[in-house]
Design an enzyme around this catalytic site. Structure first.
Site, short mmCIF file in Angstrom:
data_model
loop_
_atom_site.label_atom_id
_atom_site.label_comp_id
_atom_site.label_asym_id
_atom_site.label_seq_id
_atom_site.Cartn_x
_atom_site.Cartn_y
_atom_site.Cartn_z
CG PHE A 214 -22.41 41.56 -17.15
CD1 PHE A 214 -21.91 40.65 -16.60
CD2 PHE A 214 -22.62 42.88 -16.09
CE1 PHE A 214 -21.66 40.49 -15.16
CE2 PHE A 214 -22.37 42.49 -14.89
CZ PHE A 214 -21.95 41.73 -14.35
CG LEU A 215 -19.52 44.01 -24.00
CD1 LEU A 215 -18.96 43.30 -24.99
CD2 LEU A 215 -19.28 45.50 -24.38
NE ARG B 230 -19.45 27.28 -32.97
CZ ARG B 230 -19.13 27.61 -31.96
NH1 ARG B 230 -20.33 28.04 -30.98
NH2 ARG B 230 -18.08 28.24 -31.58
CG PHE C 240 -23.94 30.38 -12.74
CD1 PHE C 240 -23.07 30.44 -11.55
CD2 PHE C 240 -25.36 29.88 -12.13
CE1 PHE C 240 -23.33 30.20 -10.39
CE2 PHE C 240 -25.36 29.38 -10.94
CZ PHE C 240 -24.58 29.49 -9.96
CB CYS D 54 -14.57 36.15 -21.09
SG CYS D 54 -14.17 37.76 -21.62
CE LYS E 113 -17.03 39.75 -16.89
NZ LYS E 113 -17.80 40.05 -18.14
CB THR F 50 -6.96 40.93 -16.07
OG1 THR F 50 -8.06 40.53 -16.55
CG2 THR F 50 -6.70 42.23 -15.40
CB SER G 163 -9.63 44.94 -16.33
OG SER G 163 -9.27 46.36 -16.97
C1 UGA Z 1 -19.05 36.25 -22.51
C2 UGA Z 1 -20.35 36.38 -21.92
O1 UGA Z 1 -21.46 36.15 -22.47
C3 UGA Z 1 -20.39 38.12 -21.40
O2 UGA Z 1 -21.72 38.27 -20.70
C4 UGA Z 1 -19.38 38.71 -20.84
O3 UGA Z 1 -19.56 40.14 -20.61
C5 UGA Z 1 -17.97 38.25 -21.56
O4 UGA Z 1 -18.02 36.94 -22.00
C6 UGA Z 1 -16.93 38.92 -20.94
O5 UGA Z 1 -16.59 38.35 -19.86
O6 UGA Z 1 -16.36 40.06 -21.48
P1 UGA Z 1 -18.08 36.29 -25.17
O7 UGA Z 1 -17.24 35.35 -24.56
O8 UGA Z 1 -18.09 37.70 -25.94
O9 UGA Z 1 -19.17 36.86 -23.84
O10 UGA Z 1 -19.10 35.58 -26.07
P2 UGA Z 1 -20.42 34.24 -25.74
O11 UGA Z 1 -21.57 34.78 -26.54
O12 UGA Z 1 -20.59 34.31 -24.49
O13 UGA Z 1 -19.82 33.14 -26.22
C7 UGA Z 1 -18.93 32.49 -25.73
C8 UGA Z 1 -18.38 31.05 -26.43
O14 UGA Z 1 -19.53 29.99 -26.17
C9 UGA Z 1 -18.51 31.00 -27.75
O15 UGA Z 1 -17.43 30.24 -28.34
C10 UGA Z 1 -19.88 30.58 -28.03
O16 UGA Z 1 -19.93 30.19 -29.37
C11 UGA Z 1 -19.98 29.44 -27.03
N1 UGA Z 1 -21.50 29.19 -26.89
C12 UGA Z 1 -22.25 30.33 -26.46
C13 UGA Z 1 -22.05 27.87 -27.07
O17 UGA Z 1 -21.03 26.94 -27.55
N2 UGA Z 1 -23.22 27.58 -26.84
C14 UGA Z 1 -24.09 28.56 -26.49
O18 UGA Z 1 -25.33 28.10 -26.13
C15 UGA Z 1 -23.81 29.80 -26.02
#
Ligand code: UGA
Length: 438
Positions: free
Chosen positions: A142-143, A417, A206, A256, A200, A72, A111
């Site tokens: 939510f993974l 990082r 948040f 996402c 979602k 989507t 999705s």
């Molecule tokens: C995110 C959500 O965490 C999941 O719960 C959700 O299911 C998913 O989107 C989705 O909608 O499919 P994801 O995008 O796979 O998961 O990865 P994250 O771990 O959330 O990281 C997202 C971004 O934020 C990355 O670039 C990560 O490096 C960054 N990040 C994360 C930070 O810069 N600081 C943090 O403290 C955490």
């Protein structure tokens, strides 16, 4: 689907896609996505009760329950361009299901889609039902990538939305019973359809908001001499705030967060709530600013010009342990450095060179200033600066003394990082900058 196949062996799971190449990859030894632990689960279940094929019509006929997991993306044209979700694929799947269904089915939206899409699916199905009964459920995922298997194995919660009718409640029970095979019942939440869909978007908004909040503070830390990791640690000890998702960075990426927030913004505008829309949009604006701020710091530190200087960019995936590059901060960082006429040498342990070039330049485009190296050491040879953009563990273990010796002097490290031991690098002779510290 692989996890369902693993945990509930008597359920037959058929994964279908129109894309033959994708399906062939799923049936091969090299899966089309890199995700720690996935290969093992697919290895155990494929050919047993997990099957991949292009027979969409046959799978629809055979199924009692159909999960819709199509893309989507954000709309790029017409009304809502740049914000609203493009529901073309959802609509086309609904039509395909209606066309081939030969009995009652439970349709599960997997999705991420804006609220009230289930209604669209229901309408399309009802208009083409040919007497068959369809129940539509919302079961957002939510993974997170990189930790997907662990998240699926022990989810914080499973959310299932359904219509508040007896048919809806029965369908919710069927799906809840599947998850209950390995997830505690009190972690399986059931709601109405709209609450589930909205939850979602709001969960992602948040999470992203926490990152933009700590990133905004990182700028203040750099200006004032505080250390953002110390601040995050101190505030995260408050149990009401909590320690997770407070890692300042070069900016969040992934398929996402930005997409879902822009969807939320669009919804708020649509429902006449411009203040709410502006509030959430600022999370994305702060993220864009953070990415630009990182490159700005590189340019300023290198005496206000990076023209013809070689910058090694370590990491290209949007986070570690994935080869996904969608919306990765590395894309903007590389583009901006190229815009400043730098020589950009990228290294990522899992992302293929072709994918890096396509993301930065556009498919089929060339730019001799962008080079992809096959190791971190090779990328840093002769470089004026190295910038860590993805937190891959292997970067922490690099031989920085050797790297320093191979770089131009003065040699700079920009840690986007905050994973490196900056005092140690300083002692070697590097000039160092982290996020929210200096
Ligand atoms: C995110 C959500 O965490 C999941 O719960 C959700 O299911 C998913 O989107 C989705 O909608 O499919 P994801 O995008 O796979 O998961 O990865 P994250 O771990 O959330 O990281 C997202 C971004 O934020 C990355 O670039 C990560 O490096 C960054 N990040 C994360 C930070 O810069 N600081 C943090 O403290 C955490």
């Amino acid at each position: 689907m692989a996890m369902i196949a693993l945990k509930v062996p008597e359920i037959e799971v058929r994964v279908v896609d129109m894309n033959r190449e994708r399906i062939e990859a799923w049936n091969s030894a090299t899966l089309p996505i890199y995700e720690p632990g996935l290969e093992e689960v697919v290895g155990q279940t494929r050919g047993r009760n997990l099957h991949f094929s292009t027979d969409v019509a046959g799978a629809i006929k055979a199924a009692d329950m159909i999960f819709v997991a199509v893309n989507t993306p954000t709309k790029t044209y017409g009304v809502g361009a740049g914000r609203a979700a493009d529901l073309r694929f959802i609509e086309s799947v609904a039509r395909t299901i209606a066309e081939h269904a030969n009995g009652p089915k439970i349709i599960v939206e997997k999705s991420t889609i804006p609220v009230k899409t289930a209604e669209t699916i229901k309408e399309i199905l009802a208009a083409n039902a040919r007497g068959h009964h369809f129940e539509v459920l919302s079961n957002p995922e939510f993974l997170a990538e990189g930790t997907a298997m662990a998240d699926l194995l022990a989810p914080d919660r499973v959310l299932i939305g359904g219509e508040r009718t007896s048919g809806g409640a029965a369908a919710v029970r069927v799906l809840a019973d599947i998850y209950a095979r390995w997830v505690q019942r009190d972690r399986i939440i059931t709601t109405n359809l709209w609450s589930s869909e909205l939850s979602k978007l709001v969960a992602n908004a948040f999470l992203a908001q926490r990152i933009s909040s700590i990133n905004s503070v990182s700028a203040l830390c750099e200006a004032t001499g505080a250390d953002v990791d110390e601040v995050a640690h101190a505030i995260g000890k408050d149990s009401r705030i909590g320690p997770k998702f407070l890692k300042a960075s070069v900016g969040f990426g992934g398929s996402c967060f930005q997409k879902d927030i822009l969807n939320l913004v669009y919804l708020c505008e649509h429902f006449g709530l411009p203040e709410v829309a502006a509030y959430w949009e600022s999370v994305v604006k702060m993220n864009d600013w953070q990415k630009r701020r990182f490159t700005g710091r590189i340019v300023r530190s290198l005496f206000n010009s990076v023209a013809d200087k070689k910058i090694a960019v370590l990491g290209f995936a949007f986070k570690k342990d994935t080869n996904d590059t969608r919306e990765s901060a590395a894309i903007s960082v590389c583009r901006e450095l190229l815009g400043e006429l730098a020589q950009v040498v990228v290294y990522d342990p899992k992302v293929p060179a072709e994918q890096i070039r396509a993301e930065v330049l556009g498919r089929g485009q060339e730019n001799s200033r962008l080079v992809v190296a096959s190791s971190a050491c090779e990328a840093t040879q002769g470089a004026h600066a190295l910038a860590v953009v993805t937190e891959w563990d292997e970067f922490k273990a690099l031989d920085f003394e050797a790297i320093f010796a191979g770089m131009q002097q003065p040699a700079f490290v920009f840690d986007g990082r905050n994973i490196l031991d900056l005092p140690k690098l300083k002692a070697i002779g590097f000039r160092v900058c982290g996020i929210g510290k200096c």
